[in-house]
Design a protein around this motif. Structure first.
Motif, PDB file in Angstrom:
ATOM      1  N   ALA A  71      28.809  53.849  43.499  1.00 25.61           N
ATOM      2  CA  ALA A  71      29.703  54.997  43.329  1.00 25.61           C
ATOM      3  C   ALA A  71      30.418  55.352  44.623  1.00 25.61           C
ATOM      4  CB  ALA A  71      28.912  56.207  42.826  1.00 25.61           C
ATOM      5  N   VAL A  72      29.768  55.100  45.757  1.00 26.28           N
ATOM      6  CA  VAL A  72      30.348  55.424  47.064  1.00 26.28           C
ATOM      7  C   VAL A  72      30.367  54.156  47.910  1.00 26.28           C
ATOM      8  CG1 VAL A  72      30.231  56.913  49.092  1.00 26.28           C
ATOM      9  CG2 VAL A  72      29.373  57.752  46.885  1.00 26.28           C
ATOM     10  N   ASN A  73      31.490  53.890  48.542  1.00 22.04           N
ATOM     11  CA  ASN A  73      31.637  52.701  49.381  1.00 22.04           C
ATOM     12  C   ASN A  73      32.387  53.049  50.655  1.00 22.04           C
ATOM     13  OD1 ASN A  73      30.776  50.254  47.559  1.00 22.04           O
ATOM     14  ND2 ASN A  73      32.009  51.575  46.243  1.00 22.04           N
ATOM     15  N   ASN A  74      32.162  52.262  51.687  1.00 21.30           N
ATOM     16  CA  ASN A  74      32.919  52.450  52.919  1.00 21.30           C
ATOM     17  C   ASN A  74      34.376  52.067  52.700  1.00 21.30           C
ATOM     18  OD1 ASN A  74      31.412  53.526  55.110  1.00 21.30           O
ATOM     19  ND2 ASN A  74      30.191  51.650  55.165  1.00 21.30           N
ATOM     20  N   LEU A  75      35.265  52.833  53.310  1.00 24.36           N
ATOM     21  CA  LEU A  75      36.694  52.555  53.200  1.00 24.36           C
ATOM     22  C   LEU A  75      37.004  51.141  53.667  1.00 24.36           C
ATOM     23  CD1 LEU A  75      39.600  53.410  52.677  1.00 24.36           C
ATOM     24  CD2 LEU A  75      39.643  54.432  54.959  1.00 24.36           C
ATOM     25  N   GLY A  76      36.379  50.714  54.764  1.00 28.21           N
ATOM     26  CA  GLY A  76      36.618  49.366  55.270  1.00 28.21           C
ATOM     27  C   GLY A  76      36.245  48.294  54.268  1.00 28.21           C
ATOM     28  N   ASP A  77      35.157  48.492  53.522  1.00 28.19           N
ATOM     29  CA  ASP A  77      34.747  47.511  52.519  1.00 28.19           C
ATOM     30  C   ASP A  77      35.742  47.453  51.372  1.00 28.19           C
ATOM     31  OD1 ASP A  77      32.467  46.753  53.900  1.00 28.19           O
ATOM     32  OD2 ASP A  77      31.228  48.287  52.967  1.00 28.19           O
ATOM     33  N   ILE A  78      36.331  48.603  51.032  1.00 35.43           N
ATOM     34  CA  ILE A  78      37.351  48.615  49.982  1.00 35.43           C
ATOM     35  C   ILE A  78      38.549  47.769  50.419  1.00 35.43           C
ATOM     36  CG2 ILE A  78      38.982  50.085  48.732  1.00 35.43           C
ATOM     37  CD1 ILE A  78      36.886  52.330  48.907  1.00 35.43           C
ATOM     38  N   LEU A  79      38.977  47.957  51.669  1.00 40.79           N
ATOM     39  CA  LEU A  79      40.093  47.169  52.193  1.00 40.79           C
ATOM     40  C   LEU A  79      39.737  45.686  52.243  1.00 40.79           C
ATOM     41  CD1 LEU A  79      41.082  49.529  55.158  1.00 40.79           C
ATOM     42  CD2 LEU A  79      42.331  49.249  53.001  1.00 40.79           C
ATOM     43  N   THR A 105      31.517  39.422  38.021  1.00 36.11           N
ATOM     44  CA  THR A 105      31.493  40.793  37.545  1.00 36.11           C
ATOM     45  C   THR A 105      32.524  40.951  36.429  1.00 36.11           C
ATOM     46  OG1 THR A 105      33.183  41.563  39.110  1.00 36.11           O
ATOM     47  CG2 THR A 105      30.893  41.573  39.868  1.00 36.11           C
ATOM     48  N   ASP A 106      32.472  42.079  35.735  1.00 33.69           N
ATOM     49  CA  ASP A 106      33.430  42.313  34.646  1.00 33.69           C
ATOM     50  C   ASP A 106      34.865  42.280  35.153  1.00 33.69           C
ATOM     51  OD1 ASP A 106      31.392  42.485  32.869  1.00 33.69           O
ATOM     52  OD2 ASP A 106      31.533  44.648  32.532  1.00 33.69           O
ATOM     53  N   ILE A 107      35.092  42.822  36.333  1.00 35.23           N
ATOM     54  CA  ILE A 107      36.456  42.839  36.877  1.00 35.23           C
ATOM     55  C   ILE A 107      36.893  41.426  37.251  1.00 35.23           C
ATOM     56  CG2 ILE A 107      37.866  43.645  38.804  1.00 35.23           C
ATOM     57  CD1 ILE A 107      36.340  46.241  38.728  1.00 35.23           C
ATOM     58  N   GLU A 108      35.997  40.629  37.816  1.00 37.39           N
ATOM     59  CA  GLU A 108      36.332  39.248  38.160  1.00 37.39           C
ATOM     60  C   GLU A 108      36.608  38.419  36.906  1.00 37.39           C
ATOM     61  OE1 GLU A 108      33.870  38.742  42.372  1.00 37.39           O
ATOM     62  OE2 GLU A 108      32.881  38.303  40.464  1.00 37.39           O
ATOM     63  N   LYS A 109      35.886  38.694  35.818  1.00 34.71           N
ATOM     64  CA  LYS A 109      36.115  37.955  34.573  1.00 34.71           C
ATOM     65  C   LYS A 109      37.539  38.140  34.054  1.00 34.71           C
ATOM     66  CE  LYS A 109      31.344  38.067  32.837  1.00 34.71           C
ATOM     67  NZ  LYS A 109      30.446  38.634  31.790  1.00 34.71           N
ATOM     68  N   HIS A 110      38.162  39.254  34.404  1.00 35.97           N
ATOM     69  CA  HIS A 110      39.508  39.545  33.914  1.00 35.97           C
ATOM     70  C   HIS A 110      40.604  38.979  34.803  1.00 35.97           C
ATOM     71  CE1 HIS A 110      38.440  43.080  31.041  1.00 35.97           C
ATOM     72  NE2 HIS A 110      38.579  41.947  30.408  1.00 35.97           N
ATOM     73  N   MET A 111      40.234  38.268  35.882  1.00 34.47           N
ATOM     74  CA  MET A 111      41.236  37.725  36.792  1.00 34.47           C
ATOM     75  C   MET A 111      41.108  36.209  36.851  1.00 34.47           C
ATOM     76  SD  MET A 111      41.145  40.540  39.880  1.00 34.47           S
ATOM     77  CE  MET A 111      42.582  39.839  40.672  1.00 34.47           C
ATOM     78  N   ALA A 112      42.185  35.520  36.501  1.00 36.05           N
ATOM     79  CA  ALA A 112      42.165  34.060  36.416  1.00 36.05           C
ATOM     80  C   ALA A 112      41.751  33.413  37.731  1.00 36.05           C
ATOM     81  CB  ALA A 112      43.546  33.555  35.988  1.00 36.05           C
ATOM     82  N   SER A 155      49.733  47.062  45.016  1.00 38.91           N
ATOM     83  CA  SER A 155      48.877  48.085  44.398  1.00 38.91           C
ATOM     84  C   SER A 155      47.710  47.445  43.672  1.00 38.91           C
ATOM     85  CB  SER A 155      49.695  48.939  43.421  1.00 38.91           C
ATOM     86  OG  SER A 155      50.692  49.657  44.106  1.00 38.91           O
ATOM     87  N   ARG A 156      47.969  46.322  42.996  1.00 36.55           N
ATOM     88  CA  ARG A 156      46.906  45.633  42.269  1.00 36.55           C
ATOM     89  C   ARG A 156      45.822  45.140  43.235  1.00 36.55           C
ATOM     90  NH1 ARG A 156      49.792  42.204  38.992  1.00 36.55           N
ATOM     91  NH2 ARG A 156      49.781  40.557  40.577  1.00 36.55           N
ATOM     92  N   ALA A 157      46.228  44.621  44.386  1.00 34.60           N
ATOM     93  CA  ALA A 157      45.258  44.156  45.376  1.00 34.60           C
ATOM     94  C   ALA A 157      44.436  45.312  45.924  1.00 34.60           C
ATOM     95  CB  ALA A 157      45.976  43.430  46.514  1.00 34.60           C
ATOM     96  N   ALA A 158      45.097  46.430  46.212  1.00 29.88           N
ATOM     97  CA  ALA A 158      44.381  47.591  46.748  1.00 29.88           C
ATOM     98  C   ALA A 158      43.397  48.137  45.732  1.00 29.88           C
ATOM     99  CB  ALA A 158      45.387  48.677  47.145  1.00 29.88           C
ATOM    100  N   LEU A 159      43.834  48.256  44.484  1.00 26.34           N
ATOM    101  CA  LEU A 159      42.967  48.813  43.451  1.00 26.34           C
ATOM    102  C   LEU A 159      41.815  47.877  43.111  1.00 26.34           C
ATOM    103  CD1 LEU A 159      45.470  50.564  41.020  1.00 26.34           C
ATOM    104  CD2 LEU A 159      43.868  51.602  42.624  1.00 26.34           C
ATOM    105  N   PHE A 160      42.038  46.562  43.255  1.00 28.66           N
ATOM    106  CA  PHE A 160      40.936  45.635  43.005  1.00 28.66           C
ATOM    107  C   PHE A 160      39.779  45.930  43.953  1.00 28.66           C
ATOM    108  CE2 PHE A 160      38.512  41.879  44.115  1.00 28.66           C
ATOM    109  CZ  PHE A 160      38.066  41.470  42.871  1.00 28.66           C
ATOM    110  N   GLY A 161      40.088  46.160  45.237  1.00 28.22           N
ATOM    111  CA  GLY A 161      39.029  46.457  46.191  1.00 28.22           C
ATOM    112  C   GLY A 161      38.208  47.654  45.774  1.00 28.22           C
ATOM    113  N   LEU A 162      38.879  48.699  45.313  1.00 26.67           N
ATOM    114  CA  LEU A 162      38.178  49.914  44.891  1.00 26.67           C
ATOM    115  C   LEU A 162      37.396  49.676  43.606  1.00 26.67           C
ATOM    116  CD1 LEU A 162      37.577  52.941  45.029  1.00 26.67           C
ATOM    117  CD2 LEU A 162      39.764  53.343  43.885  1.00 26.67           C
TER     118      LEU A 162
END
Length: 984
Positions: free
Chosen positions: A325-333, A668-675, A310-317
């Motif tokens: 605000a809008v992204n292709n589903l494939g890019d999220i995956l 990015t802010d999200i990347e800063k939070h991941m070791a 779930s963490r991996a899936a949510l990271f993509g989103l």
């Protein structure tokens, strides 16, 4: 990596190329195989038969002949496409040189995962009532051929997936030509699916990998880089050719791929393997040891837990929606997979994404938005709510403010100005409106800053204007011109509106660069305090880095706006005409009106031409000519070439110093939070102390590596300047307080231009501030700053966030004006778009020159790529439904409750302010206390008067349930309708 290519030539030649061999004789261990759902329908399995393959390439399937029948009786049929899947070089080495069959098997399994995903995107094209409709079939026929060598005879494990030009809706239906557009669009996704499946299988086999979570690439740990480089002659040849010819990007480098192809050679597979062993030398034993250790190691590679998947899936989103605000589903995956190579596969994360769709947390868009092709657009419900909050804030701001100036003061001030009629109208409407939130939308150079200065002069006594902007340079530009205090948006919202009252006017410049979240915070502060909020911007200029285009969106949702259509910055007819044409989207005319447009195919030569043109200018003209580039890589090239030229003409001191600098890592802010996104050697600086770890703000900490807690959570091992090791969990620190840098080195000398790259309060320096090094003594620089001619001594070894300051990015230059600009616009750059082009040429008052590598392609790209960000509301088709007028009728009761609540909040703020003032009075000597008492009584009288005015309203709302101002609680939980349906 997957490289797609359209097949050309006669079917017989194509069939021979794949089935018989090319540059070496195919062996029995290089399999071919039929695949795809059509293969099952057609009864095809096992090895590919060359004769049948040739017929299928020609479009012959049993009694059916695919293709177009031409007038001369010839049948025209395109044979198909080749999607080549290439293994990482270390994988090729372990499979082919070390001879580990398990690695070969892992490759084949990963290829199957990739082609299965591509097959899901297969479509056919048909006409429906005269319109072309693309229908997804998810059915293809593929012939796959695995090969082991490159044309340079390096070990190169790769599989050609020859997708034949045919598909149908179901078994037994007639076959039709395949529409491959979607498959091409999803090639990067399929490539990442391949890498994740491959890395996962290798870890199951006992191998360890080293992965880059940003690119999604990996190599097998232990295979030395020098051996990888030695066996990468083909890649090196392509790279060298591309560099020599200035070819950037995968599409452009295909020219290098074909230009460097060697003649075909014939060699047996056994002889080829013997060559590889000979070239490997003594390192062959090391490779065998890596394979043996992997086989002996307890695999212990457990499938991901529910939480990990779930963490991996949510990271993509979450990572993608931080920018769009809008992204292709494939890019999220793809993004989720890339950050977790070797840990998850497509089948691990896709069900989690689908679960979010079923719960309507992830919504499907059906309208175009932004300038990207969104074939399977997705936006989160959270992002849509964020945009819907803009409508609500606009509605709550209507007739909720006080005029900035009286009519009498406006008339008196206007008599002493030279404003044109349009500017006068804008000034009067802005000053007199009672709408708390409003905007001035003006073309670049329309005099918005001048209006703010005059507005400040006309403001009623007690009204205070504050300049805000997304960047420190833009905030300072407006603040200095308007002679008012200024702050960046980030620093202002971090204080939460402290000290702000209804007597303040927040003037936000460069509103087009504002993201959704920052816009939301400003609107919340305005609502809570009653302060006027005035947006200044031009939606045609470069937009936000973060998610959203709130200025664009709010104007369409009903934000009260005054328009300025006349530019006053440009001083010559030609540059005025160029700007006008660019704004209208007439890029042929815009380019024709520039001072010059130069075409140079080679990127290196393009940079040289720009530098030579700049060097030929007189000294005073150079000072007024700014070089604008799209990205930092080009900025570095230009800076280096200018320094070389200045050295030749003795423009720099003979002796220079080589100093270490800190270049922003771009996390990015999200990347800063991941070791996992921190790399050894990087430098981390914190804007806040972390008492529990003994971490001091503004000190530099070197990343030594990564570690783990006993719970398995990854940590970053930091080393301070005294060598002390700190084990730090990035998730425990707010992203805005973390700065991550890559150490680099620069030569610096007296006479050099310098640019500061990060706000430094100790030195009083802003981001992007530029100056000239007048003297250099070791690392101690005497710098004269452009801003006000201020001379300052700075130790550049201690304060390392600087760089050379000759060229500037377009984003950094927004809000500034220069007499002339030089603009670099290589077509292949992903940042070439209409907004950036328009912003660049509007910086010039007298003229602009442009360099590109292809004028026709540049015009086509500017027509195609506006540079606009995406919008959830736009993608969901809700722009009309969520307009202020319609929304206000639909949510009338809710808005009334919120208005009552905001009055209670403001009253509470005023009461607290009064209490603080009275408390402060009691602590002063008697004389000062008596003086403040008079002021306190005046404040109390004002409060009493205000409370009397809202008393009736408060009584009416006394029975209404109290509603908070938290934006997440202001909206219903129902799924947004796709068009104009009612909100449930």
């Amino acid at each position: 990596m997957i490289q797609p290519q359209r097949l050309h030539g006669k079917p017989a030649n194509i069939a021979r190329y794949y089935t018989i061999g090319d540059y070496y004789t195919k062996g029995g261990n290089e399999p071919s195989e039929w695949g795809g759902k059509l293969a099952v329908d057609l009864g095809l399995s096992g090895a590919v038969d060359p004769k049948l393959f040739r017929d299928l390439l020609a479009g012959k399937v049993g009694d059916q002949q695919l293709g177009r029948h031409r007038g001369d009786g010839e049948i025209q049929h395109h044979p198909g496409w080749d999607f080549a899947v290439n293994a990482p070089k270390s994988v090729s080495i372990m499979a082919l040189v070390a001879g580990d069959e398990r690695v070969l098997a892992a490759h084949e399994g990963a290829v199957t995962a990739a082609i299965s995903y591509l097959e899901e995107q297969a479509q056919l094209r048909r006409r429906d009532d005269g319109k072309i409709v693309h229908e997804t079939t998810g059915r293809i026929l593929v012939a796959r051929f695995t090969e082991h060598g490159s044309r340079e005879l390096d070990p190169h494990l790769h599989t050609h997936l020859v997708v034949l030009n045919m598909t149908n809706r179901a078994d037994g239906d007639p076959l039709a030509s395949l529409e491959s557009r979607e498959m091409y669009g999803e090639q990067r996704v399929a490539g990442q699916i391949y890498r994740n499946a491959l890395a996962y299988s290798l870890r199951e086999a006992g191998y360890q990998i080293d992965a880059d979570p940003r690119s999604g690439l990996f190599e097998i740990r232990g295979v030395s880089k020098d051996l990888i480089d030695q066996f990468s002659q083909r890649a090196e040849a392509i790279e060298n050719h591309a560099r020599e010819h200035g070819l950037v990007g995968q599409k452009a480098q295909r020219a290098s791929f074909y230009a460097t192809r060697k003649a075909k050679l014939k060699i047996g597979k056994e002889d080829l393997t013997a060559q590889w062993h000979q070239r490997t030398g003594g390192r062959l034993e090391t490779l065998h040891k890596i394979a043996d250790v992997a086989q002996e190691r307890d695999a212990g590679h457990l499938p991901p837990t529910e939480r990990e998947a779930s963490r991996a899936a949510l990271f993509g989103l979450r990572h993608l929606e931080s920018a769009e605000a809008v992204n292709n589903l494939g890019d999220i995956l793809r993004t989720g997979l890339a950050a977790h190579v070797g840990e998850v596969r497509l089948d691990d994360i896709r069900p989690r994404i689908e679960k979010h769709e079923l719960a309507h947390k992830l919504l499907s868009t059906h309208e175009s938005t932004g300038d990207r092709i969104l074939t399977r657009g997705r936006t989160s419900r959270k992002s849509w709510r964020l945009e819907l909050a803009l409508t609500q804030h606009i509605a709550l701001g209507l007739d909720d403010g006080r005029p900035i100036a009286s009519s009498d003061r406006l008339l008196a001030v206007l008599e002493g100005t030279s404003l044109n009629k349009e500017q006068q109208r804008a000034l009067v409407e802005t000053a007199l409106t009672r709408d708390r939130v409003s905007a001035i939308h003006g073309v670049a150079g329309s005099g918005k800053s001048t209006l703010v200065r005059i507005l400040g002069e006309a403001a009623d006594p007690g009204m205070t204007l504050i300049a805000l902007a997304p960047t420190s340079s833009a905030a300072a530009e407006l603040g200095n011109k308007a002679k008012i205090d200024f702050h960046t948006v980030a620093s202002f919202v971090a204080r939460g509106g402290q000290g702000i009252t209804e007597r303040h006017v927040l003037v936000l410049d460069e509103a087009g660069q504002l993201g959704n979240r920052q816009a939301q915070r400003l609107l919340e502060i305005s609502r809570a305090t009653g302060a006027r909020l005035l947006f200044l911007g031009d939606e045609k200029q470069t937009g936000a880095i973060e998610q959203g285009k709130p200025f664009w969106l709010m104007r369409r949702l009903g934000l009260p706006t005054v328009e300025l259509t006349q530019a006053v910055r440009q001083e010559t007819k030609t540059i005025k005409a160029a700007v006008t044409a660019a704004r209208a989207g007439n890029f042929v005319e815009a380019l024709a009106r520039l001072d010059s447009v130069s075409t140079v195919n080679d990127h290196e030569k393009m940079a040289e031409q720009v530098v030579n043109a700049w060097i030929r200018l007189k000294s005073e003209t150079r000072d007024g000519t700014n070089i604008l580039v799209l990205e930092n890589a080009t900025r570095l090239i230009i800076n280096n070439k200018i320094r070389e030229a200045l050295k030749d003409e003795k423009g720099l001191a003979a002796d220079d110093s080589r100093l270490s600098i800190l270049a922003p890592a771009g996390l990015t802010d999200i990347e800063k939070h991941m070791a996992r996104f921190y790399g050894a050697g990087q430098v981390v600086r914190f804007d806040r102390d972390i008492a529990g770890l003994g971490v001091a703000r503004h000190a530099h900490y070197r990343v030594a590596g990564l570690g783990r807690e006993s719970t398995g959570r990854q940590l970053v091992r930091l080393v301070d300047e005294q060598g002390r090791v700190v084990r730090w969990d990035p998730q425990t620190t707010k992203a805005r307080h973390i700065n991550v840098f890559n150490p680099e080195e620069r030569h610096i000398a007296g006479g050099d231009r310098i640019q500061w790259r990060l706000v430094n309060r100790e030195l009083g320096l802003r981001n992007a501030e530029r100056g000239t090094v007048e003297k250099l003594d070791g690392s101690l620089a005497t710098i004269r700053w452009d801003r006000n001619g201020h001379v300052q001594q700075v130790n550049l070894s201690e304060h390392r966030t600087w760089d050379h300051g000759y060229a500037e990015t377009i984003y950094s230059a927004q809000s500034k004006t220069y007499p002339r600009v030089f603009v670099l616009a290589p077509v292949e750059s992903p940042l070439v778009n209409a907004q950036n082009f328009y912003t660049a040429i509007t910086r010039a008052a007298f003229g602009a020159r442009l360099w590109t590598n292809n004028v026709e392609e540049l015009i086509a790209k500017l027509d195609r790529r506006s540079g606009e960000k995406t919008s959830s509301s736009e993608g969901l088709g809700r722009l009309k439904t969520d307009r202020v007028d319609i929304f206000s009728k639909r949510r009338e009761g809710h808005l009334a409750s919120l208005r009552a609540e905001q009055e209670r909040v403001r009253t509470d703020r005023r009461d607290r302010a009064l209490e603080r003032q009275l408390h402060y009075r009691d602590r002063l000597p008697r004389g000062a206390a008596e003086h403040l008492a008079e002021g306190a009584r005046s404040v109390a009288q004002l409060l009493d008067s205000f409370l009397e005015n809202i008393l009736d309203s408060a009584r009416m709302d006394a029975r209404a349930p109290k509603t908070g101002i938290d934006r997440e609680s202001q909206f219903p939980a129902a799924r947004p309708g796709p068009s104009n349906g009612p909100e449930r």
